[in-house]
Motif scaffolding. Sequence first.
Motif, PDB file in Angstrom:
ATOM      1  N   LYS A  37       0.825  -1.204   0.000  1.00  0.00           N
ATOM      2  CA  LYS A  37       0.000   0.000   0.000  1.00  0.00           C
ATOM      3  C   LYS A  37       0.861   1.257   0.000  1.00  0.00           C
ATOM      4  O   LYS A  37       2.010   1.238   0.440  1.00  0.00           O
ATOM      5  N   ASP A  38       0.286   2.336  -0.494  1.00  0.00           N
ATOM      6  CA  ASP A  38       0.938   3.645  -0.414  1.00  0.00           C
ATOM      7  C   ASP A  38       0.723   4.216   0.972  1.00  0.00           C
ATOM      8  O   ASP A  38      -0.405   4.232   1.480  1.00  0.00           O
ATOM      9  N   ILE A  39       1.811   4.671   1.599  1.00  0.00           N
ATOM     10  CA  ILE A  39       1.707   5.301   2.910  1.00  0.00           C
ATOM     11  C   ILE A  39       2.515   6.604   2.899  1.00  0.00           C
ATOM     12  O   ILE A  39       3.421   6.787   2.086  1.00  0.00           O
ATOM     13  N   SER A  40       2.158   7.493   3.800  1.00  0.00           N
ATOM     14  CA  SER A  40       2.930   8.723   3.959  1.00  0.00           C
ATOM     15  C   SER A  40       3.447   8.802   5.385  1.00  0.00           C
ATOM     16  O   SER A  40       2.784   8.350   6.326  1.00  0.00           O
ATOM     17  N   ILE A  41       4.640   9.360   5.533  1.00  0.00           N
ATOM     18  CA  ILE A  41       5.260   9.576   6.837  1.00  0.00           C
ATOM     19  C   ILE A  41       5.606  11.052   6.931  1.00  0.00           C
ATOM     20  O   ILE A  41       6.390  11.559   6.119  1.00  0.00           O
ATOM     21  N   ASP A  42       5.011  11.745   7.879  1.00  0.00           N
ATOM     22  CA  ASP A  42       5.241  13.178   8.049  1.00  0.00           C
ATOM     23  C   ASP A  42       5.855  13.448   9.411  1.00  0.00           C
ATOM     24  O   ASP A  42       5.351  12.977  10.443  1.00  0.00           O
ATOM     25  N   PHE A  43       6.941  14.206   9.413  1.00  0.00           N
ATOM     26  CA  PHE A  43       7.596  14.594  10.659  1.00  0.00           C
ATOM     27  C   PHE A  43       6.786  15.675  11.362  1.00  0.00           C
ATOM     28  O   PHE A  43       6.380  16.660  10.753  1.00  0.00           O
ATOM     29  N   VAL A  44       6.536  15.474  12.669  1.00  0.00           N
ATOM     30  CA  VAL A  44       5.740  16.421  13.446  1.00  0.00           C
ATOM     31  C   VAL A  44       6.594  17.148  14.484  1.00  0.00           C
ATOM     32  O   VAL A  44       6.424  18.346  14.715  1.00  0.00           O
ATOM     33  N   GLY A  45       7.530  16.447  15.121  1.00  0.00           N
ATOM     34  CA  GLY A  45       8.356  17.071  16.151  1.00  0.00           C
ATOM     35  C   GLY A  45       9.236  16.049  16.844  1.00  0.00           C
ATOM     36  O   GLY A  45       9.477  14.957  16.321  1.00  0.00           O
ATOM     37  N   PHE A  46       9.721  16.404  18.030  1.00  0.00           N
ATOM     38  CA  PHE A  46      10.599  15.526  18.809  1.00  0.00           C
ATOM     39  C   PHE A  46       9.997  15.286  20.195  1.00  0.00           C
ATOM     40  O   PHE A  46       9.272  16.137  20.730  1.00  0.00           O
ATOM     41  N   GLN A  47      10.344  14.152  20.777  1.00  0.00           N
ATOM     42  CA  GLN A  47      10.034  13.906  22.183  1.00  0.00           C
ATOM     43  C   GLN A  47      11.042  12.913  22.730  1.00  0.00           C
ATOM     44  O   GLN A  47      11.082  11.758  22.305  1.00  0.00           O
ATOM     45  N   CYS A  48      11.881  13.359  23.649  1.00  0.00           N
ATOM     46  CA  CYS A  48      12.917  12.513  24.240  1.00  0.00           C
ATOM     47  C   CYS A  48      12.279  11.301  24.913  1.00  0.00           C
ATOM     48  O   CYS A  48      11.302  11.435  25.664  1.00  0.00           O
ATOM     49  N   LEU A  49      12.822  10.112  24.673  1.00  0.00           N
ATOM     50  CA  LEU A  49      12.268   8.897  25.246  1.00  0.00           C
ATOM     51  C   LEU A  49      12.543   8.782  26.737  1.00  0.00           C
ATOM     52  O   LEU A  49      11.909   7.971  27.427  1.00  0.00           O
ATOM     53  N   ASN A  50      13.451   9.590  27.246  1.00  0.00           N
ATOM     54  CA  ASN A  50      13.791   9.518  28.669  1.00  0.00           C
ATOM     55  C   ASN A  50      13.044  10.567  29.500  1.00  0.00           C
ATOM     56  O   ASN A  50      12.321  10.236  30.433  1.00  0.00           O
TER      57      ASN A  50
END
Length: 264
Positions: A37-50
């Motif tokens: 399937k066709d999918i799109s991936i859009d960057f929204v921001g950051f969030q540190c996993l720690n």
Amino acid sequence: MQYEGVLTKMETEYGKPIQYYLVFETSFLNVNQLIGKDISIDFVGFQCLNCNKKKKIFRQGFCYECFYSSAAVGDWIMKPELSTAHLGIPDRDLAYEEKVQLQPHIVYLALSSEIKVGVTRKTQVPTRWIDQGANEAIAIVEVPNRYLAGITEVALKDHYADKTNWRKMLTNDIEAVDLVAERLKLENLIPTEVQQYFYSEKNDLYQMEYPVLQYPSKVKSLSLDKTPNFQGKLTGIKGQYLLFEDGTVFNVRGSEGYVVRIAV
């Protein structure tokens, strides 16, 4: 369908083929169902996993400050031979390090391009091998702590690579090797204090089958920093990579801590 959340490495389920899941805070996605399937991936921001703060990711899903302070990313993670919890000596947090280091560890051979040697906690078998995109893998020794696994890996680095050639792995350019026979060559190469743990005859060869319609002949890596909006047809999943029809590959684990929006 649309999903949004902080990327962490895909969860996997060993099977034929391996099942992959993207897990977000309020939802999850079986990525296998998106193949073809066709999918799109859009960057929204950051969030540190720690610390969970919306700060730029430095390495391994951590912001700069957390990367240099958290016990979860001490030097002994990448270099197990630096482990000191068995001596009662802390690196950053002894309680955490004892919990992780003082448990059974496996030293293994994996075939993801050429043969490589590596270390993982026993509880991470076969997850670690799936994450590396290994077609086959086999344990060499099972030892009681991370330090012994580390010195075993160091001894074998003179004979085997310790890193995966990710381009060969993703194009499925794999050597033909008998890992069971290869293991039998190793008993005298490992440290004396580890030889009692050597697996000589155990039948524990793992073989991985990945959900891939077609492997690319050449690969080009997708960086959300450079390409914050991407769209393409998903043709497979191997290791922690999404493979697209045009040869683009996206390392999900390499983008941990990035907040994305995925639309199908």
